[in-house]
Design a protein around this motif. Structure first.
Motif, PDB file in Angstrom:
ATOM      1  N   UNK A 233     124.512  48.231 -47.931  1.00 27.62           N
ATOM      2  CA  UNK A 233     125.709  49.073 -47.836  1.00 27.62           C
ATOM      3  C   UNK A 233     125.597  50.282 -48.767  1.00 27.62           C
ATOM      4  N   UNK A 237     124.138  53.117 -45.815  1.00 20.51           N
ATOM      5  CA  UNK A 237     125.353  52.900 -45.028  1.00 20.51           C
ATOM      6  C   UNK A 237     125.309  53.671 -43.714  1.00 20.51           C
ATOM      7  N   UNK A 240     124.578  51.383 -40.391  1.00 21.28           N
ATOM      8  CA  UNK A 240     125.587  50.423 -39.880  1.00 21.28           C
ATOM      9  C   UNK A 240     124.980  49.195 -39.310  1.00 21.28           C
TER      10      UNK A 240
ATOM     11  N   UNK B  53     136.540  45.374 -46.897  1.00 22.71           N
ATOM     12  CA  UNK B  53     135.211  44.786 -47.121  1.00 22.71           C
ATOM     13  C   UNK B  53     135.320  43.587 -48.070  1.00 22.71           C
ATOM     14  N   UNK B 105     135.242  44.753 -40.820  1.00 19.77           N
ATOM     15  CA  UNK B 105     134.475  45.080 -42.037  1.00 19.77           C
ATOM     16  C   UNK B 105     133.428  46.141 -41.734  1.00 19.77           C
ATOM     17  N   UNK B 106     132.754  45.997 -40.590  1.00 17.16           N
ATOM     18  CA  UNK B 106     131.724  46.969 -40.220  1.00 17.16           C
ATOM     19  C   UNK B 106     132.337  48.362 -40.043  1.00 17.16           C
ATOM     20  N   UNK B 109     132.905  49.768 -43.420  1.00 20.30           N
ATOM     21  CA  UNK B 109     131.653  50.178 -44.072  1.00 20.30           C
ATOM     22  C   UNK B 109     131.171  51.554 -43.618  1.00 20.30           C
ATOM     23  N   UNK B 110     131.608  51.962 -42.420  1.00 23.48           N
ATOM     24  CA  UNK B 110     131.183  53.265 -41.911  1.00 23.48           C
ATOM     25  C   UNK B 110     132.033  54.418 -42.453  1.00 23.48           C
ATOM     26  N   UNK B 112     132.591  55.803 -45.489  1.00 23.03           N
ATOM     27  CA  UNK B 112     132.035  56.852 -46.367  1.00 23.03           C
ATOM     28  C   UNK B 112     131.295  57.948 -45.596  1.00 23.03           C
TER      29      UNK B 112
END
Lengths: 240, 240
Positions: A233, A237, A240, B53, B105-106, B109-110, B112
């Motif tokens: 992460x 990141x 993905x 997350x 969560x995925x 995570x994207x 940012x």
């Protein structure tokens, strides 16, 4: 299961043998689907892709057969402790295999769009290598489970990180193709989704290996995975 | 479960009540994760994304708790027929919820990468609507299961086709953004993967609703799904 580890000839053992035979048959068909979907991609073979899509029904039917047999086994034999966990693990692994088969089918469904792109051959090479690595990982995970081989299962889990890295590299490679030539955005997008399908098959392989370690040791080895995921992460990141 | 349909006060019923309570708690946390991940996307709120997350560990812990309780219930109470199928359905639904949580969560995570793109606000509107539709679908599927409501479950299954169509439209919309402005290829790609996550949550909602119909009628209602899927393949293979 190793013949040493089982109590010979009980009705439960016969049920379990049948379940494992069905699971191996299902695993073989899923490996076949993955292998054919990659070959269809390499050779732009739409007929082979159609075959992968049609064959998925057989995989789904095997999953149903395993579930029915597992529920009947639990109801009739009333297995305890590790025997019960084993039957439930077989059900969960059949779910993972069914989803892996769906990912191969999804890859095959994208073929009519991908083949419209004339210069794709050189662009699918890394993707096909990635798919073959993942296919081997799924096979090893299933072998580890059938052979109750903790070492082999841990090897599969350790490779989860490589799969994430290969997927990250592919993502970057495909983005550069899109930037170089916006006219090929659509086929490249489909190749990106194929890469995502392949990565998910890798996740299922890891999940099966974790089930295997859990059955042998009584503990899910999630610590290593969590660490890799956090690291990925921070570092990567984008993929993905 | 409706109070009419259960045999009051047995030890099995107490176990099942506890399982359903855990499943509802897990469902609530997954809905929360989806809702927060959408809000994070709408508001470009990286802190909220971090929270999604971090909170995923609680969802994973609930899944483990449900599995352990279900295996113990099967081992100790040795439920038969529909009771056994019910406990196994709870386990499978907790697997679907866990995966839906992973998709939220995925998405988080994207964030940012997605927030690096200055003009994204107008581009995420349809995606957020899509996500809200899917979140409602997951909630309805879980309600249908808890309330043993076949009609509600069939409504969820009927909406599978709408979800596929919405996903297809989003795919086309995002491809046009990429073609208009190749400098935003990377953030738009991540929005495409977010849309894929949302679509998969929709698939899990459908799967839960199908489990529900299966428990009530003894048959998986796969005919309708298959038809939609085939149709989608011919008409709209671009969206995958």
């Amino acid at each position: 299961m190793n013949s040493e580890t089982k109590h010979i000839n009980s009705a439960f053992d016969q049920d379990l043998d049948r379940l494992l035979t069905l699971l191996m048959a299902m695993g073989g068909q899923v490996e076949n689907a993955i292998s054919k979907s990659i070959q269809a991609l390499q050779m732009s073979d739409l007929e082979l892709a159609e075959q992968v899509i049609a064959d998925d029904q057989r995989i789904d039917a095997l999953q149903e057969e395993i579930h029915t047999a597992a529920v009947n086994c639990i109801a009739i034999r009333q297995p305890q402790a590790s025997d019960l966990r084993m039957v439930i693990a077989v059900m969960r692994i059949s779910d993972s295999l069914e989803r892996s088969g769906d990912h191969a089918k999804n890859t095959a469904k994208r073929m009519p769009i991908i083949t419209q792109h004339p210069h794709r051959q050189d662009k699918v090479a890394s993707l096909c290598r990635f798919a073959k690595t993942t296919q081997t990982l799924l096979k090893n995970a299933l072998d580890a489970f059938i052979q109750t081989d903790e070492g082999k299962a841990r090897q599969v889990i350790a490779q989860d990180f490589d799969i994430d890295q290969m997927h990250g590299s592919l993502f970057r490679e495909f983005v550069t193709y899109m930037l170089e030539d916006p006219t090929i955005v659509t086929p490249i997008l489909h190749l990106l989704f194929v890469a995502k399908n392949v990565e998910r098959i890798g996740d299922h392989a890891t999940g099966i290996a974790e089930q295997c370690v859990y059955l042998i040791t009584g503990r899910i080895p999630d610590d290593e995975r969590q660490r890799h995921e956090d690291y990925a992460y921070l570092r990567d990141s984008i993929a993905g």
